[in-house]
Enzyme design. Sequence first.
Site, PDB file in Angstrom:
ATOM      1  N   ASP A   8       0.873  -1.179   0.000  1.00 33.24           N
ATOM      2  CA  ASP A   8       0.000   0.000   0.000  1.00 33.24           C
ATOM      3  C   ASP A   8       0.911   1.230   0.000  1.00 33.24           C
ATOM      4  O   ASP A   8       2.127   1.114  -0.192  1.00 33.24           O
ATOM      5  CB  ASP A   8      -0.992  -0.045   1.182  1.00 33.24           C
ATOM      6  CG  ASP A   8      -0.321   0.155   2.538  1.00 33.24           C
ATOM      7  OD1 ASP A   8       0.927   0.238   2.586  1.00 33.24           O
ATOM      8  OD2 ASP A   8      -1.043   0.219   3.551  1.00 33.24           O
ATOM      9  N   CYS A  66       3.027  -3.295   4.063  1.00 37.70           N
ATOM     10  CA  CYS A  66       2.202  -2.148   4.443  1.00 37.70           C
ATOM     11  C   CYS A  66       2.942  -1.458   5.587  1.00 37.70           C
ATOM     12  O   CYS A  66       4.106  -1.773   5.835  1.00 37.70           O
ATOM     13  CB  CYS A  66       0.771  -2.559   4.791  1.00 37.70           C
ATOM     14  SG  CYS A  66       0.606  -3.664   6.209  1.00 37.70           S
ATOM     15  N   HIS A  99      10.418 -23.622   9.222  1.00 41.18           N
ATOM     16  CA  HIS A  99       9.334 -24.194  10.019  1.00 41.18           C
ATOM     17  C   HIS A  99       7.951 -24.040   9.399  1.00 41.18           C
ATOM     18  O   HIS A  99       7.077 -24.860   9.636  1.00 41.18           O
ATOM     19  CB  HIS A  99       9.309 -23.552  11.421  1.00 41.18           C
ATOM     20  CG  HIS A  99      10.478 -23.939  12.266  1.00 41.18           C
ATOM     21  ND1 HIS A  99      10.537 -23.653  13.618  1.00 41.18           N
ATOM     22  CD2 HIS A  99      11.645 -24.577  11.959  1.00 41.18           C
ATOM     23  CE1 HIS A  99      11.702 -24.112  14.108  1.00 41.18           C
ATOM     24  NE2 HIS A  99      12.388 -24.663  13.116  1.00 41.18           N
TER      25      HIS A  99
HETATM   26  C1  RB5 Z   1      -1.953   2.660   6.510  1.00 41.19           C
HETATM   27  O1  RB5 Z   1      -1.996   3.870   7.148  1.00 41.19           O
HETATM   28  C2  RB5 Z   1      -1.723   1.535   7.507  1.00 41.19           C
HETATM   29  O2  RB5 Z   1      -2.837   1.377   8.312  1.00 41.19           O
HETATM   30  C3  RB5 Z   1      -1.384   0.246   6.783  1.00 41.19           C
HETATM   31  O3  RB5 Z   1      -0.271   0.446   5.984  1.00 41.19           O
HETATM   32  C4  RB5 Z   1      -1.054  -0.946   7.642  1.00 41.19           C
HETATM   33  O4  RB5 Z   1      -0.087  -0.633   8.617  1.00 41.19           O
HETATM   34  C5  RB5 Z   1      -2.192  -1.675   8.203  1.00 41.19           C
HETATM   35  O5  RB5 Z   1      -2.063  -2.728   8.838  1.00 41.19           O
END
Ligand code: RB5
Length: 150
Positions: A8, A66, A99
């Site tokens: 993301d 993320c 594992h």
């Molecule tokens: C985005 O702000 C953030 O919530 C996402 O990248 C992630 O950390 C969610 O688990």
Amino acid sequence: MKIAIGSDHAGFGLKESIKMEFKKDSSLEFVDVGTSSIESVDYPDYAEKVVEKIRNNEVERGILICGTGIGMSITANKFKGIRATLCFNEELASLSRKHNNSNLLVLPGRFMEVSRAVRMIKIWQKTLFEGGRHERRLKKIEDIEKKEVE
Ligand code: RB5
């Protein structure tokens, strides 16, 4: 090895740096499913894209990034056959292969330096699943997946 990679907005920077670092490494080819900027997006959309590529056998494994790695892990592990492992150091990356036969490495983009991520990916790429007692445990996870109703 062909690896699908997705992130993301919070993982975008690390994703781009990883691709750059491995540019000259012919043992690893990335298939980038996005995102392609720091504009806010929803991590489940990119988790699904990477998972699709693994399940269609277009790639051998996947990497998801993320901010924390938590959202990507939760999403990816909803899919049958996916063993997504959120790791934050080299030892965990290695153990996730030995594992857990990890087929999807998850990294916390907001908490991970590029150099460490590169070292972890190299280890994760090369480390083999140990089988044995771990095979039995993975089989139990598969049994749980089968019991789950749509
Ligand atoms: C985005 O702000 C953030 O919530 C996402 O990248 C992630 O950390 C969610 O688990």
